[in-house]
Design a protein around this motif. Structure first.
Motif, mmCIF file in Angstrom:
data_model
loop_
_atom_site.group_PDB
_atom_site.id
_atom_site.type_symbol
_atom_site.label_atom_id
_atom_site.label_comp_id
_atom_site.label_asym_id
_atom_site.label_seq_id
_atom_site.Cartn_x
_atom_site.Cartn_y
_atom_site.Cartn_z
ATOM 1 N N LEU A 72 55.362 55.072 44.372
ATOM 2 C CA LEU A 72 54.688 54.003 45.121
ATOM 3 C C LEU A 72 53.268 53.772 44.597
ATOM 4 C CD1 LEU A 72 55.920 54.786 48.746
ATOM 5 C CD2 LEU A 72 56.195 52.585 47.578
ATOM 6 N N GLU A 73 52.591 54.859 44.228
ATOM 7 C CA GLU A 73 51.241 54.708 43.658
ATOM 8 C C GLU A 73 51.298 53.942 42.336
ATOM 9 O OE1 GLU A 73 49.856 58.741 43.457
ATOM 10 O OE2 GLU A 73 49.635 58.871 45.633
ATOM 11 N N GLU A 74 52.263 54.320 41.495
ATOM 12 C CA GLU A 74 52.453 53.618 40.206
ATOM 13 C C GLU A 74 52.758 52.144 40.449
ATOM 14 O OE1 GLU A 74 52.548 54.550 36.739
ATOM 15 O OE2 GLU A 74 51.351 56.131 37.686
ATOM 16 N N TYR A 75 53.600 51.898 41.433
ATOM 17 C CA TYR A 75 53.965 50.519 41.752
ATOM 18 C C TYR A 75 52.721 49.742 42.189
ATOM 19 C CZ TYR A 75 56.313 46.492 43.748
ATOM 20 O OH TYR A 75 56.713 45.204 44.024
ATOM 21 N N GLY A 76 51.883 50.368 42.996
ATOM 22 C CA GLY A 76 50.637 49.731 43.446
ATOM 23 C C GLY A 76 49.770 49.309 42.262
ATOM 24 N N VAL A 77 49.669 50.183 41.269
ATOM 25 C CA VAL A 77 48.868 49.866 40.072
ATOM 26 C C VAL A 77 49.452 48.633 39.366
ATOM 27 C CG1 VAL A 77 48.204 50.722 37.782
ATOM 28 C CG2 VAL A 77 48.098 52.251 39.772
ATOM 29 N N SER A 78 50.790 48.537 39.351
ATOM 30 C CA SER A 78 51.442 47.420 38.641
ATOM 31 C C SER A 78 51.274 46.090 39.376
ATOM 32 C CB SER A 78 52.944 47.718 38.475
ATOM 33 O OG SER A 78 53.636 47.490 39.708
ATOM 34 N N ARG A 79 50.712 46.096 40.578
ATOM 35 C CA ARG A 79 50.555 44.851 41.359
ATOM 36 C C ARG A 79 49.339 44.031 40.923
ATOM 37 N NH1 ARG A 79 54.802 43.177 41.881
ATOM 38 N NH2 ARG A 79 54.959 44.595 40.139
ATOM 39 N N ARG A 80 48.549 44.561 39.990
ATOM 40 C CA ARG A 80 47.420 43.813 39.407
ATOM 41 C C ARG A 80 46.494 43.186 40.459
ATOM 42 N NH1 ARG A 80 52.068 42.362 37.049
ATOM 43 N NH2 ARG A 80 52.082 40.345 38.101
ATOM 44 N N LEU A 81 46.094 43.972 41.435
ATOM 45 C CA LEU A 81 45.225 43.439 42.492
ATOM 46 C C LEU A 81 43.870 42.993 41.945
ATOM 47 C CD1 LEU A 81 45.909 45.849 45.508
ATOM 48 C CD2 LEU A 81 47.068 43.722 44.872
ATOM 49 N N GLN A 82 43.474 43.586 40.804
ATOM 50 C CA GLN A 82 42.184 43.204 40.228
ATOM 51 C C GLN A 82 42.142 41.719 39.854
ATOM 52 O OE1 GLN A 82 44.378 45.288 38.967
ATOM 53 N NE2 GLN A 82 44.832 44.764 36.833
ATOM 54 N N ASP A 83 43.326 41.139 39.561
ATOM 55 C CA ASP A 83 43.364 39.707 39.217
ATOM 56 C C ASP A 83 42.909 38.835 40.392
ATOM 57 O OD1 ASP A 83 44.375 40.568 36.839
ATOM 58 O OD2 ASP A 83 46.363 39.666 37.063
ATOM 59 N N LEU A 84 43.062 39.360 41.610
ATOM 60 C CA LEU A 84 42.653 38.597 42.805
ATOM 61 C C LEU A 84 41.138 38.493 42.921
ATOM 62 C CD1 LEU A 84 45.223 39.906 45.441
ATOM 63 C CD2 LEU A 84 44.967 37.540 44.658
ATOM 64 N N ALA A 85 40.421 39.271 42.118
ATOM 65 C CA ALA A 85 38.949 39.233 42.161
ATOM 66 C C ALA A 85 38.357 38.670 40.868
ATOM 67 C CB ALA A 85 38.407 40.639 42.416
ATOM 68 N N ASP A 86 39.214 38.109 40.015
ATOM 69 C CA ASP A 86 38.760 37.601 38.708
ATOM 70 C C ASP A 86 37.804 36.404 38.892
ATOM 71 O OD1 ASP A 86 38.445 36.406 36.254
ATOM 72 O OD2 ASP A 86 40.589 36.314 35.772
ATOM 73 N N PRO A 87 36.514 36.576 38.584
ATOM 74 C CA PRO A 87 35.548 35.508 38.876
ATOM 75 C C PRO A 87 35.680 34.288 37.959
ATOM 76 C CG PRO A 87 34.468 37.297 37.708
ATOM 77 C CD PRO A 87 35.892 37.741 37.943
ATOM 78 N N THR A 88 36.497 34.402 36.901
ATOM 79 C CA THR A 88 36.636 33.268 35.977
ATOM 80 C C THR A 88 37.676 32.254 36.475
ATOM 81 O OG1 THR A 88 38.383 34.254 34.604
ATOM 82 C CG2 THR A 88 36.105 34.819 34.040
ATOM 83 N N VAL A 89 38.366 32.574 37.551
ATOM 84 C CA VAL A 89 39.397 31.672 38.093
ATOM 85 C C VAL A 89 39.028 31.321 39.537
ATOM 86 C CG1 VAL A 89 41.883 31.391 38.562
ATOM 87 C CG2 VAL A 89 41.124 32.822 36.637
ATOM 88 N N GLU A 90 39.223 30.062 39.931
ATOM 89 C CA GLU A 90 38.966 29.645 41.322
ATOM 90 C C GLU A 90 39.769 30.530 42.282
ATOM 91 O OE1 GLU A 90 36.969 27.386 42.518
ATOM 92 O OE2 GLU A 90 36.297 26.620 40.580
ATOM 93 N N PRO A 91 39.172 30.952 43.400
ATOM 94 C CA PRO A 91 39.849 31.923 44.280
ATOM 95 C C PRO A 91 41.228 31.457 44.780
ATOM 96 C CG PRO A 91 37.787 31.110 45.272
ATOM 97 C CD PRO A 91 37.797 30.674 43.852
ATOM 98 N N LEU A 92 41.361 30.177 45.142
ATOM 99 C CA LEU A 92 42.654 29.723 45.651
ATOM 100 C C LEU A 92 43.702 29.700 44.533
ATOM 101 C CD1 LEU A 92 44.077 28.794 48.213
ATOM 102 C CD2 LEU A 92 43.346 26.443 47.714
ATOM 103 N N THR A 93 43.265 29.368 43.321
ATOM 104 C CA THR A 93 44.149 29.381 42.150
ATOM 105 C C THR A 93 44.583 30.808 41.832
ATOM 106 O OG1 THR A 93 42.960 27.473 41.300
ATOM 107 C CG2 THR A 93 44.327 28.688 39.709
ATOM 108 N N ARG A 94 43.670 31.742 41.931
ATOM 109 C CA ARG A 94 44.000 33.167 41.735
ATOM 110 C C ARG A 94 45.097 33.605 42.690
ATOM 111 N NH1 ARG A 94 38.489 35.652 43.352
ATOM 112 N NH2 ARG A 94 37.290 34.097 42.223
#
Lengths: 190, 190
Positions: free
Chosen positions: B57-79
């Motif tokens: 489950l921990e490995e699976y969590g890492v694969s969910r790429r949550l960091q992409d939800l905070a990517d400042p180069t993309v508009e938040p709603l688009t993210r």
């Protein structure tokens, strides 16, 4: 006194075992033990655990009281809210366990048994039809915004509900239910 | 050449077996066979299948790429939309099977293993924090109505997503995804 139908006892025990333990964890012996019938009698009534699961899903569908969604004595939006509230109360009464048998089998078995996948899909379809009709009525009554497509909205609502059950059980908390009712009935269906 | 860590191979095989077959249907022997390691070696690395599930489950969590939800180069709603689109595409790539490991374990095991329930709950919590932050940002950017409570909305969105996966697998159809995106991004997050 004549004993009630053994088949019926097996179906009732199966429904309870599948609902509390899941398909794989509930063995035929668990079910016949629970029903108080000899394991050997099982295959006189059912070809397989899979065949029994399909009958249990039909029984579960009947217990969903879809007819209440068409009760003309209650406002359609109120019917819808009470429908989900009654399911929430059922889950709360079981200490936030069990969830929805359709959703549980959808998550555990749909990928592996075409027969069960089809039975769950039919269960969801009947539910979708009833919720779509209630939303359509609520729109006609002016209680829900008219720009929502009733079927798309009904589908979304059922999906949100199924996920809410998973989250509530995972958190062992009613917070997921609160979010469901706040957004579904406070923001979406207005 | 030195063989990569046996433990890592077991975890990778477990993640794949749990995700495709579920917790109960994936036996320790299935996992060690898949990893190409002797079954006897399993208990050198893990105390139980339950303990392995928590690592998976921990490995699976890492694969969910949550960091992409905070990517400042993309508009938040688009993210946010891309985040769920990428998960949809992953499922479509598997013939609309598998779903989300958090949701699957939530449906199958949360009622029966306190340790797995807690691990799934933590996985959902991290996801909830990331989605809540993206919704908050989208509100600040004026892309989402300001009367929505970000956490309640994020919770509802994740619940809707988890249910969408169940329905898509049950129908073996992308229609549930279409309803999700139409309502979540066409009606709710506006």
């Amino acid at each position: 006194m004549a004993r009630p139908s053994m088949r019926k006892e097996i179906v009732e025990a199966a429904l309870e075992q599948f609902h509390t333990r899941g398909f794989n964890a509930a063995g035929v012996k668990d079910i016949t033990d629970r029903a108080g019938v000899p394991k050997g009698s099982f295959y006189n009534h059912f070809e397989s655990k899979e065949a029994l699961a399909i009958v249990a899903l039909e029984e579960y569908g009947v217990s969903r009281r879809l007819q209440d969604l068409a009760d003309p004595t209650v406002e359609p939006l109120t019917r819808l809210r009470r429908h989900f509230e009654s399911f929430r109360d059922e889950i709360l009464g079981h200490g936030i366990t069990r969830g929805c048998l359709f959703g549980n089998f959808g998550a555990e078995i749909a990928d592996h048994s075409e027969a069960i996948r089809t039975a769950v899909s039919q269960g969801f379809d009947a539910w979708l039809v009833a919720v779509t009709a209630a939303i359509t009525e609520a729109q006609r009554a002016g209680a829900v915004r008219s720009d929502l497509d009733p079927e798309t909205t009904a589908r979304f609502l059922l999906n949100a509900w199924e996920g809410t059950l998973i989250m509530a059980r995972t958190d062992r908390s009613a917070v997921a239910f609160d979010s469901f009712f706040a957004i579904a009935f406070g923001t979406l269906l207005v």
